[in-house]
Design a protein around this motif. Sequence first.
Motif, PDB file in Angstrom:
ATOM      1  N   GLN A  44      -3.452 107.848  21.675  1.00  0.00           N
ATOM      2  CA  GLN A  44      -3.681 108.985  20.776  1.00  0.00           C
ATOM      3  C   GLN A  44      -5.181 109.259  20.691  1.00  0.00           C
ATOM      4  O   GLN A  44      -5.973 108.346  20.445  1.00  0.00           O
ATOM      5  CB  GLN A  44      -3.114 108.687  19.382  1.00  0.00           C
ATOM      6  N   GLU A  58      -6.826 105.722  20.982  1.00  0.00           N
ATOM      7  CA  GLU A  58      -6.322 104.460  20.439  1.00  0.00           C
ATOM      8  C   GLU A  58      -5.063 104.088  21.206  1.00  0.00           C
ATOM      9  O   GLU A  58      -4.169 104.921  21.408  1.00  0.00           O
ATOM     10  CB  GLU A  58      -6.003 104.580  18.938  1.00  0.00           C
ATOM     11  N   ALA A  59      -5.000 102.828  21.646  1.00  0.00           N
ATOM     12  CA  ALA A  59      -3.814 102.322  22.336  1.00  0.00           C
ATOM     13  C   ALA A  59      -2.812 101.827  21.304  1.00  0.00           C
ATOM     14  O   ALA A  59      -3.159 101.045  20.420  1.00  0.00           O
ATOM     15  CB  ALA A  59      -4.209 101.181  23.271  1.00  0.00           C
ATOM     16  N   LEU A  60      -1.571 102.314  21.393  1.00  0.00           N
ATOM     17  CA  LEU A  60      -0.521 101.923  20.448  1.00  0.00           C
ATOM     18  C   LEU A  60       0.657 101.366  21.236  1.00  0.00           C
ATOM     19  O   LEU A  60       1.174 102.013  22.147  1.00  0.00           O
ATOM     20  CB  LEU A  60      -0.109 103.135  19.611  1.00  0.00           C
ATOM     21  N   VAL A  61       1.058 100.153  20.868  1.00  0.00           N
ATOM     22  CA  VAL A  61       2.087  99.468  21.659  1.00  0.00           C
ATOM     23  C   VAL A  61       3.496  99.935  21.293  1.00  0.00           C
ATOM     24  O   VAL A  61       3.773 100.283  20.149  1.00  0.00           O
ATOM     25  CB  VAL A  61       1.953  97.924  21.500  1.00  0.00           C
ATOM     26  N   TYR A  72       9.088 101.008  17.846  1.00  0.00           N
ATOM     27  CA  TYR A  72       7.727 101.243  17.391  1.00  0.00           C
ATOM     28  C   TYR A  72       7.209 100.001  16.680  1.00  0.00           C
ATOM     29  O   TYR A  72       7.996  99.187  16.195  1.00  0.00           O
ATOM     30  CB  TYR A  72       7.690 102.501  16.509  1.00  0.00           C
ATOM     31  N   ASP A  74       6.051  99.137  13.879  1.00  0.00           N
ATOM     32  CA  ASP A  74       6.488  98.777  12.525  1.00  0.00           C
ATOM     33  C   ASP A  74       7.742  97.912  12.542  1.00  0.00           C
ATOM     34  O   ASP A  74       8.017  97.182  11.598  1.00  0.00           O
ATOM     35  CB  ASP A  74       6.737 100.040  11.686  1.00  0.00           C
ATOM     36  N   ILE A  77       5.862  94.181  14.951  1.00  0.00           N
ATOM     37  CA  ILE A  77       4.560  93.516  14.819  1.00  0.00           C
ATOM     38  C   ILE A  77       4.602  92.430  13.738  1.00  0.00           C
ATOM     39  O   ILE A  77       4.115  91.308  13.943  1.00  0.00           O
ATOM     40  CB  ILE A  77       3.421  94.532  14.517  1.00  0.00           C
ATOM     41  N   ILE A  86       2.235  87.105  18.284  1.00  0.00           N
ATOM     42  CA  ILE A  86       1.254  88.183  18.269  1.00  0.00           C
ATOM     43  C   ILE A  86       0.024  87.860  19.135  1.00  0.00           C
ATOM     44  O   ILE A  86      -0.611  88.766  19.677  1.00  0.00           O
ATOM     45  CB  ILE A  86       0.818  88.514  16.808  1.00  0.00           C
ATOM     46  N   SER A 118      -4.924  91.693  15.813  1.00  0.00           N
ATOM     47  CA  SER A 118      -4.392  91.019  14.629  1.00  0.00           C
ATOM     48  C   SER A 118      -5.283  89.865  14.180  1.00  0.00           C
ATOM     49  O   SER A 118      -6.022  89.292  14.983  1.00  0.00           O
ATOM     50  CB  SER A 118      -3.007  90.460  14.923  1.00  0.00           C
ATOM     51  N   ASP A 179      -7.526 101.018   8.586  1.00  0.00           N
ATOM     52  CA  ASP A 179      -6.721 101.147   7.362  1.00  0.00           C
ATOM     53  C   ASP A 179      -7.528 100.990   6.085  1.00  0.00           C
ATOM     54  O   ASP A 179      -7.038 100.433   5.092  1.00  0.00           O
ATOM     55  CB  ASP A 179      -5.573 100.117   7.357  1.00  0.00           C
ATOM     56  N   GLU A 235      -7.757 108.965   9.762  1.00  0.00           N
ATOM     57  CA  GLU A 235      -6.516 108.881  10.530  1.00  0.00           C
ATOM     58  C   GLU A 235      -5.405 109.652   9.839  1.00  0.00           C
ATOM     59  O   GLU A 235      -5.453 109.923   8.645  1.00  0.00           O
ATOM     60  CB  GLU A 235      -6.126 107.418  10.798  1.00  0.00           C
ATOM     61  N   GLY A 236      -4.408 110.058  10.607  1.00  0.00           N
ATOM     62  CA  GLY A 236      -3.275 110.783  10.035  1.00  0.00           C
ATOM     63  C   GLY A 236      -3.606 112.215   9.637  1.00  0.00           C
ATOM     64  O   GLY A 236      -3.017 112.756   8.701  1.00  0.00           O
ATOM     65  N   GLU A 238      -3.088 115.854   9.796  1.00  0.00           N
ATOM     66  CA  GLU A 238      -1.931 116.635  10.247  1.00  0.00           C
ATOM     67  C   GLU A 238      -2.136 118.140  10.140  1.00  0.00           C
ATOM     68  O   GLU A 238      -1.401 118.910  10.755  1.00  0.00           O
ATOM     69  CB  GLU A 238      -0.677 116.216   9.451  1.00  0.00           C
ATOM     70  N   GLY A 256      -4.859 112.288  14.611  1.00  0.00           N
ATOM     71  CA  GLY A 256      -3.615 112.629  13.931  1.00  0.00           C
ATOM     72  C   GLY A 256      -2.818 113.675  14.676  1.00  0.00           C
ATOM     73  O   GLY A 256      -3.275 114.219  15.685  1.00  0.00           O
ATOM     74  N   PRO A 262       0.719 110.404  19.723  1.00  0.00           N
ATOM     75  CA  PRO A 262       0.460 109.438  20.786  1.00  0.00           C
ATOM     76  C   PRO A 262       1.235 109.857  22.042  1.00  0.00           C
ATOM     77  O   PRO A 262       2.358 110.351  21.945  1.00  0.00           O
ATOM     78  CB  PRO A 262       0.999 108.128  20.212  1.00  0.00           C
TER      79      PRO A 262
HETATM   80  P1  C2E Z   1      -2.467 102.186  12.768  1.00  0.00           P
HETATM   81  O1  C2E Z   1      -3.454 101.316  13.445  1.00  0.00           O
HETATM   82  O2  C2E Z   1      -2.837 102.744  11.435  1.00  0.00           O
HETATM   83  O3  C2E Z   1      -2.129 103.307  13.838  1.00  0.00           O
HETATM   84  C1  C2E Z   1      -1.873 104.627  13.556  1.00  0.00           C
HETATM   85  C2  C2E Z   1      -0.399 104.889  13.355  1.00  0.00           C
HETATM   86  O4  C2E Z   1      -0.275 106.155  12.722  1.00  0.00           O
HETATM   87  C3  C2E Z   1       0.386 104.993  14.653  1.00  0.00           C
HETATM   88  O5  C2E Z   1       1.723 104.590  14.401  1.00  0.00           O
HETATM   89  C4  C2E Z   1       0.362 106.481  14.910  1.00  0.00           C
HETATM   90  O6  C2E Z   1       1.411 106.920  15.741  1.00  0.00           O
HETATM   91  C5  C2E Z   1       0.515 107.025  13.517  1.00  0.00           C
HETATM   92  N1  C2E Z   1      -0.038 108.365  13.365  1.00  0.00           N
HETATM   93  C6  C2E Z   1      -1.054 108.912  14.038  1.00  0.00           C
HETATM   94  N2  C2E Z   1      -1.311 110.156  13.637  1.00  0.00           N
HETATM   95  C7  C2E Z   1      -0.421 110.429  12.644  1.00  0.00           C
HETATM   96  C8  C2E Z   1      -0.203 111.570  11.803  1.00  0.00           C
HETATM   97  O7  C2E Z   1      -0.876 112.596  11.867  1.00  0.00           O
HETATM   98  N3  C2E Z   1       0.796 111.473  10.887  1.00  0.00           N
HETATM   99  C9  C2E Z   1       1.547 110.347  10.768  1.00  0.00           C
HETATM  100  N4  C2E Z   1       2.508 110.347   9.851  1.00  0.00           N
HETATM  101  N5  C2E Z   1       1.358 109.249  11.533  1.00  0.00           N
HETATM  102  C10 C2E Z   1       0.381 109.292  12.471  1.00  0.00           C
HETATM  103  P2  C2E Z   1       2.414 103.476  15.286  1.00  0.00           P
HETATM  104  O8  C2E Z   1       2.109 103.700  16.722  1.00  0.00           O
HETATM  105  O9  C2E Z   1       3.835 103.432  14.870  1.00  0.00           O
HETATM  106  O10 C2E Z   1       1.678 102.161  14.846  1.00  0.00           O
HETATM  107  C11 C2E Z   1       1.877 101.629  13.588  1.00  0.00           C
HETATM  108  C12 C2E Z   1       0.957 100.455  13.347  1.00  0.00           C
HETATM  109  O11 C2E Z   1       1.277  99.369  14.203  1.00  0.00           O
HETATM  110  C13 C2E Z   1      -0.515 100.765  13.668  1.00  0.00           C
HETATM  111  O12 C2E Z   1      -1.053 101.442  12.594  1.00  0.00           O
HETATM  112  C14 C2E Z   1      -1.070  99.383  13.894  1.00  0.00           C
HETATM  113  O13 C2E Z   1      -1.449  98.779  12.687  1.00  0.00           O
HETATM  114  C15 C2E Z   1       0.109  98.639  14.488  1.00  0.00           C
HETATM  115  N6  C2E Z   1      -0.072  98.504  15.936  1.00  0.00           N
HETATM  116  C16 C2E Z   1       0.131  99.417  16.901  1.00  0.00           C
HETATM  117  N7  C2E Z   1      -0.153  98.916  18.113  1.00  0.00           N
HETATM  118  C17 C2E Z   1      -0.573  97.637  17.911  1.00  0.00           C
HETATM  119  C18 C2E Z   1      -1.035  96.580  18.766  1.00  0.00           C
HETATM  120  O14 C2E Z   1      -1.149  96.711  19.979  1.00  0.00           O
HETATM  121  N8  C2E Z   1      -1.370  95.403  18.165  1.00  0.00           N
HETATM  122  C19 C2E Z   1      -1.304  95.223  16.814  1.00  0.00           C
HETATM  123  N9  C2E Z   1      -1.657  94.041  16.308  1.00  0.00           N
HETATM  124  N10 C2E Z   1      -0.881  96.198  15.986  1.00  0.00           N
HETATM  125  C20 C2E Z   1      -0.521  97.388  16.521  1.00  0.00           C
END
Ligand code: C2E
Length: 278
Positions: A44, A58-61, A72, A74, A77, A86, A118, A179, A235-236, A238, A256, A262
């Motif tokens: 994203q 940002e890389a999201l797993v 996802y 949530d 993790i 982890i 983490s 956060d 972040e976020g 919209e 966002g 993403p």
């Molecule tokens: P985060 O680090 O706060 O990542 C942003 C999350 O917000 C991501 O959800 C993203 O898809 C979502 N997001 C981005 N823009 C918006 C928006 O405009 N509105 C809304 N409602 N949501 C938005 P995601 O991908 O489900 O990740 C959730 C959490 O999981 C992340 O929150 C992060 O804390 C954790 N996470 C993700 N990937 C990894 C990873 O590789 N390792 C670790 N340890 N944690 C991860």
Amino acid sequence: AKRAGRGRYRFYDASLNTGNVEAFHLEQGFAEALRSHQFVLQFQPLVHLDSGRIDGYEALVRWRHPHYGLLYPDRFIAVAERSGFIVSLGQEVLRLACEQLAQWHEAGLETSVAVNVSALQLAQPEFADTVLELLAGLSLPAQRLELEITETAILQRESPALDNLHRLRVAGIGVSLDDFGQGYAGFAHLQALPLTRLKIDRSLIAQLSNSHDDSLIVSTTIILAKRLKLQVVAEGVETREQRVHLRLAGCDLAQGYHFSRPMDAEAVPAFEEDFNAE
Ligand code: C2E
Ligand code: CA
Ligand code: CA
Ligand code: CA
């Protein structure tokens, strides 16, 4: 164990007893998931509010689970954190992110990637070495990598976490505090941490247009971060309204759905072209 009739005994697993059957199944599947590459990344963009240019991604797993489908973070993790998995998962994510970055560089796309780290991962004594070796092996400049950490990761006193952070910072890797404003807000020790960025949690951004209190918290956070010479990321984001508000409040970067959800790595080069052409 309970008597299960005809002299056999049934053993109960604690995680099944709590009714958390899914967590149990996920945990059982972690090792195999690593072996068969079920973890994938989406990306994203982070956008500079003044120039409108893309800063990086940002890389999201995500977990392509054979039974549950696309999961996802949530969903898994927290389970991975409780079991200690982890650490391996985080290592896999770092490797995938850096390999993707190297591939983009070869294709002429100069960008950077932020990876979530983490607490348990950061507390591994060899964490900094592993990251630096990974970058060196791919001939990637440290400036292309950001790490996103949360406050809980560095609150424990005699953990190697802070030492790891300092070493990574000295090497030129960016460190974002993720956060911010969610739960514990530690203005006090912000100064003591080797940070480059502060990411304001989306729960605060979501309130921007309908609450004066939250807009006060957001603008105060931005001013404070500036004083500490940190870049601020919202972040976020919209809506256009939030984007304008944040820019006026002096926020540097935003991320966002307003800019992009993403996306898969394959979609990134075309996204860059379209976005920068606008
Ligand atoms: P985060 O680090 O706060 O990542 C942003 C999350 O917000 C991501 O959800 C993203 O898809 C979502 N997001 C981005 N823009 C918006 C928006 O405009 N509105 C809304 N409602 N949501 C938005 P995601 O991908 O489900 O990740 C959730 C959490 O999981 C992340 O929150 C992060 O804390 C954790 N996470 C993700 N990937 C990894 C990873 O590789 N390792 C670790 N340890 N944690 C991860
Ligand atoms: Ca993050
Ligand atoms: Ca975040
Ligand atoms: Ca968040």
